[in-house]
Design an enzyme around this catalytic site. Sequence first.
Site, PDB file in Angstrom:
ATOM      1  CB  CYS A   1      -0.978  -0.002   1.241  1.00 43.39           C
ATOM      2  SG  CYS A   1      -1.912   1.380   1.552  1.00 43.39           S
TER       3      CYS A   1
ATOM      4  CB  CYS B   1      -0.507   2.698   4.204  1.00 46.22           C
ATOM      5  SG  CYS B   1      -1.922   1.827   3.466  1.00 46.22           S
ATOM      6  CG  ASP B   2       3.366   1.344   4.423  1.00 44.60           C
ATOM      7  OD1 ASP B   2       2.791   1.885   5.234  1.00 44.60           O
ATOM      8  OD2 ASP B   2       2.885   0.058   3.915  1.00 44.60           O
TER       9      ASP B   2
END
Length: 324
Positions: free
Chosen positions: A133, A136-137
């Site tokens: 992701c 997300c990261d």
Amino acid sequence: MRQVIVVGSGPAGYTAAIYAARARLAPLVVASSVEFGGELMKTTEVENFPGFADGIQGPELMTNMQRQAERFGAEVVYDDVVRLELEGPVKRVHLGNGDVHEALTVIYATGSAYRTLGLADETRLSGYGVSWCATCDGAFFRDKQVAVVGGGDSAMEEATFLTRFADTVHVIHRKDTLRASAAMQERAHADPKIRFHWNKEVARIHGGDLVTGIGLVDSVDGSETALDLSGVFIAIGADPRTHLVHGQLELTPEGTIAVAGRSSRTNLPGVFAAGDVIDPTYKQAATAAGSGVVAALDAEHYLAALPAQLRAGAVHPVAETVDA
Ligand code: NDP
């Protein structure tokens, strides 16, 4: 007992819940304890969902869908389904917290789960440089070298997003042509931060506590090369989440849940399926939403045809807690 329980809270699940709620069926939506809202919670801008001319952020779209369902009487629980009893007129949905909910119909809309490369170090270094992701990261990789594995729309989307942070984004693809749509390909090709590595497969992920590089094998001549980098984003597609219904619902050769024709009807009466879990081809938020509509209407018609005595039992939404 409920009239309808919706398992899953992506575009299919919430759209089914909106329709079922507007039909006064007071659905319960089991939204998962961690991944509620589905895959769009992990994306940034959604440009192709109809009605949002200027685009909308994925999480905002999902929050709106939830609010819309709740506005008409849907109830959402944040827990995981651990077991389903789908045979017989009354279905039982067992949650992780021990609650058991009963319903006359179940709409199964659990979407799909990311594929893995199947490398031992991929699991070990998950969260330590290996990710599924970018939204997300991605911010952890400011001015770093990162790789994106895959050649589809997801890989192009992840790669393009990662250029906001990374110094260079290496796209690793096992073929020499992309599967991604023309628009996504053009965007990625035009980005000076994205470098393509054709005909390459990831054979190894290096690193002790954190990822330090990957080993690549050329899929044409078998030669091996290495790339030093800090992050590996895996975007090689997803498989339908069907583990809860194995042995109960029939599957297609592609692994999706089998439904009758263009309907959402599974092999079990009163059990309907919608969204990516039935769709090996299109997998769009908008098609999943449409599929949710079909499931809610099918459930409504099924309920309308049930004996009044059976339906009369489904007025009080009560969860029973059982000992594990
Ligand atoms: P796809 O199945 O479309 O693509 C998967 C890619 O990963 C392919 O290039 C495939 O290679 C490669 N791959 C698969 N398994 C492996 C493996 N074991 N090792 C290396 N490479 C592998 O999945 P996506 O997630 O990209 O897209 C799924 C659907 O979602 C599509 O319909 C897509 O259009 C849609 N989507 C739409 C978006 C948008 O419109 N904004 C964004 C993201 C997805 P190969 O080509 O060789 O098979």
